[in-house]
Every structure is written in C-alpha cells, then in structure tokens.
Scaffold this motif. Structure first.
Motif, mmCIF file in Angstrom:
data_model
loop_
_atom_site.group_PDB
_atom_site.id
_atom_site.type_symbol
_atom_site.label_atom_id
_atom_site.label_comp_id
_atom_site.label_asym_id
_atom_site.label_seq_id
_atom_site.Cartn_x
_atom_site.Cartn_y
_atom_site.Cartn_z
ATOM 1 N N CYS A 1 -14.637 55.987 14.016
ATOM 2 C CA CYS A 1 -15.812 55.124 14.123
ATOM 3 C C CYS A 1 -17.065 55.979 14.218
ATOM 4 N N ILE A 2 -18.141 55.462 13.635
ATOM 5 C CA ILE A 2 -19.405 56.162 13.791
ATOM 6 C C ILE A 2 -19.906 55.926 15.211
ATOM 7 N N THR A 3 -20.772 56.814 15.650
ATOM 8 C CA THR A 3 -21.358 56.712 16.982
ATOM 9 C C THR A 3 -22.829 57.085 16.904
ATOM 10 N N ARG A 4 -23.594 56.591 17.820
ATOM 11 C CA ARG A 4 -25.005 56.994 17.900
ATOM 12 C C ARG A 4 -25.179 58.177 18.826
ATOM 13 N N SER A 5 -24.100 58.621 19.426
ATOM 14 C CA SER A 5 -24.163 59.737 20.374
ATOM 15 C C SER A 5 -24.078 61.072 19.640
ATOM 16 N N ALA B 1 -13.967 71.723 19.525
ATOM 17 C CA ALA B 1 -13.198 70.622 18.925
ATOM 18 C C ALA B 1 -13.970 69.921 17.810
ATOM 19 N N ILE B 2 -15.275 70.029 17.787
ATOM 20 C CA ILE B 2 -16.096 69.369 16.772
ATOM 21 C C ILE B 2 -16.289 70.345 15.611
ATOM 22 N N LYS B 3 -15.473 70.165 14.572
ATOM 23 C CA LYS B 3 -15.491 71.075 13.417
ATOM 24 C C LYS B 3 -16.546 70.680 12.391
ATOM 25 N N SER B 4 -16.795 69.370 12.265
ATOM 26 C CA SER B 4 -17.813 68.911 11.308
ATOM 27 C C SER B 4 -18.553 67.713 11.882
ATOM 28 N N LYS B 5 -19.793 67.586 11.467
ATOM 29 C CA LYS B 5 -20.665 66.517 11.957
ATOM 30 C C LYS B 5 -21.419 65.957 10.754
ATOM 31 N N SER B 6 -21.243 64.667 10.489
ATOM 32 C CA SER B 6 -21.929 64.035 9.361
ATOM 33 C C SER B 6 -22.861 62.957 9.897
ATOM 34 N N ARG B 7 -24.027 62.854 9.297
ATOM 35 C CA ARG B 7 -25.051 61.910 9.764
ATOM 36 C C ARG B 7 -25.165 60.744 8.780
ATOM 37 N N PHE B 8 -25.306 59.549 9.335
ATOM 38 C CA PHE B 8 -25.431 58.332 8.546
ATOM 39 C C PHE B 8 -26.598 57.503 9.070
ATOM 40 N N THR B 9 -27.134 56.626 8.210
ATOM 41 C CA THR B 9 -28.171 55.707 8.668
ATOM 42 C C THR B 9 -27.510 54.474 9.280
ATOM 43 N N ASP B 10 -28.225 53.827 10.172
ATOM 44 C CA ASP B 10 -27.729 52.624 10.836
ATOM 45 C C ASP B 10 -27.852 51.443 9.876
ATOM 46 N N TYR C 1 -27.717 48.414 10.484
ATOM 47 C CA TYR C 1 -28.455 47.302 11.089
ATOM 48 C C TYR C 1 -29.960 47.502 11.013
ATOM 49 N N GLY C 2 -30.403 48.664 10.538
ATOM 50 C CA GLY C 2 -31.822 48.900 10.328
ATOM 51 C C GLY C 2 -32.599 49.328 11.556
ATOM 52 N N SER C 3 -31.935 49.795 12.604
ATOM 53 C CA SER C 3 -32.642 50.184 13.827
ATOM 54 C C SER C 3 -33.381 51.509 13.671
ATOM 55 N N GLY C 4 -32.980 52.304 12.681
ATOM 56 C CA GLY C 4 -33.575 53.623 12.504
ATOM 57 C C GLY C 4 -32.879 54.704 13.313
ATOM 58 N N ALA C 5 -31.979 54.311 14.194
ATOM 59 C CA ALA C 5 -31.242 55.295 15.000
ATOM 60 C C ALA C 5 -30.213 55.999 14.122
ATOM 61 N N PRO C 6 -30.097 57.307 14.244
ATOM 62 C CA PRO C 6 -29.080 58.012 13.454
ATOM 63 C C PRO C 6 -27.677 57.702 13.987
ATOM 64 N N PHE D 1 -23.467 59.085 13.688
ATOM 65 C CA PHE D 1 -22.712 60.300 13.398
ATOM 66 C C PHE D 1 -21.229 59.998 13.269
ATOM 67 N N LEU D 2 -20.563 60.815 12.483
ATOM 68 C CA LEU D 2 -19.110 60.778 12.366
ATOM 69 C C LEU D 2 -18.645 62.221 12.408
ATOM 70 N N TYR D 3 -17.694 62.483 13.279
ATOM 71 C CA TYR D 3 -17.237 63.849 13.508
ATOM 72 C C TYR D 3 -15.848 64.065 12.927
ATOM 73 N N ASN D 4 -15.613 65.268 12.420
ATOM 74 C CA ASN D 4 -14.289 65.691 11.956
ATOM 75 C C ASN D 4 -13.675 64.730 10.937
ATOM 76 N N ILE D 5 -14.443 64.338 9.935
ATOM 77 C CA ILE D 5 -13.964 63.375 8.936
ATOM 78 C C ILE D 5 -12.657 63.835 8.295
ATOM 79 N N LEU D 6 -12.551 65.103 8.004
ATOM 80 C CA LEU D 6 -11.393 65.602 7.256
ATOM 81 C C LEU D 6 -10.312 66.214 8.144
ATOM 82 N N SER D 7 -10.403 66.042 9.446
ATOM 83 C CA SER D 7 -9.467 66.715 10.351
ATOM 84 C C SER D 7 -8.019 66.265 10.181
#
Length: 119
Positions: free
Chosen positions: A40-44, A51-60, A62-67, A69-75
């Motif tokens: 799941c994506i998180t705003r944290s 333990a965090i090998k990769s960090k990917s950023r996505f837009t919200d 819902y349009g809040s403008g808050a970034p 994140f999704l970590y370790n997509i390919l783990s």
C-alpha cells in the motif's frame, strides 16, 4: 488492455479483493505456485537504507497535493503489478515510471473499486 490479455477480468466482472483474487489469478495464469504480495502507498516519508531498498513517489489521487510513497516495490520479485484503486488517476503511468527507474518493465494493470450505496 488487461481484460484483453485474459489475465484480468473484463470491467463487467465483479472481483472481490481478498485471498480469492490471489487464487483467481493463480488459476488464470495456470499456476498454483505463484507469489502474491500486497503493498500500500503511504503518506509517511521514510529514509532509504537498511530495510528500505527503494522508495518511489506518487501523487495523491484524491488531489490533496500530499506526496505518497511506496517502498521496496520489487523486493518480492513480482512478474506483474496490479493496482487496486478507488479513484482513477495517473497510477499506471506513475507506476511504470517508478518501475523503469528501478530497472524493471513488468506489466502494470489497474482494477477500479466501486461501492454500491446499498452495500
């Protein structure tokens, strides 16, 4: 596109997102040995390292403008990504870009959740 591959249901097919989806995907892909992982994506924001090998950023979506994140997509070494979302946005484009940045070109599909007012 996903429905045309026979891997995912057509838009008129209801899919309950539970362990049943995992079993259904195994059946569609002809394998009982495939691995599934739920992420799941998180705003944290979290610092990358250890333990965090990769960090990917996505837009919200819902349009809040808050970034987001999704970590370790390919783990877990996926061979495809299925995005399950309540609101359609740029999820597929952003996921493909994140995967490309990590050196992967695995397929990305999206299932949209809808809710009945009577449920």
């Amino acid at each position: 596109m996903a429905a045309q591959t026979g891997l995912l249901p057509t838009p008129t097919t209801p899919v309950q997102i539970t362990k049943g989806l995992s079993l259904w995907l195994d059946e569609k892909r002809g394998s009982r040995q495939s691995r599934q992982a739920v992420q799941c994506i998180t705003r944290s924001p979290v610092l990358q390292g250890h333990a965090i090998k990769s960090k990917s950023r996505f837009t919200d979506s819902y349009g809040s403008g808050a970034p987001c994140f999704l970590y370790n997509i390919l783990s877990h070494h996926p061979d495809l990504v299925i995005i399950v979302s309540e609101i359609d946005g740029n999820q597929i484009t952003e996921t493909r870009a994140a995967l490309k940045e990590l050196g992967s070109s695995i397929p990305v599909y999206q299932l949209s959740c809808t809710y009945s007012r009577n449920a």
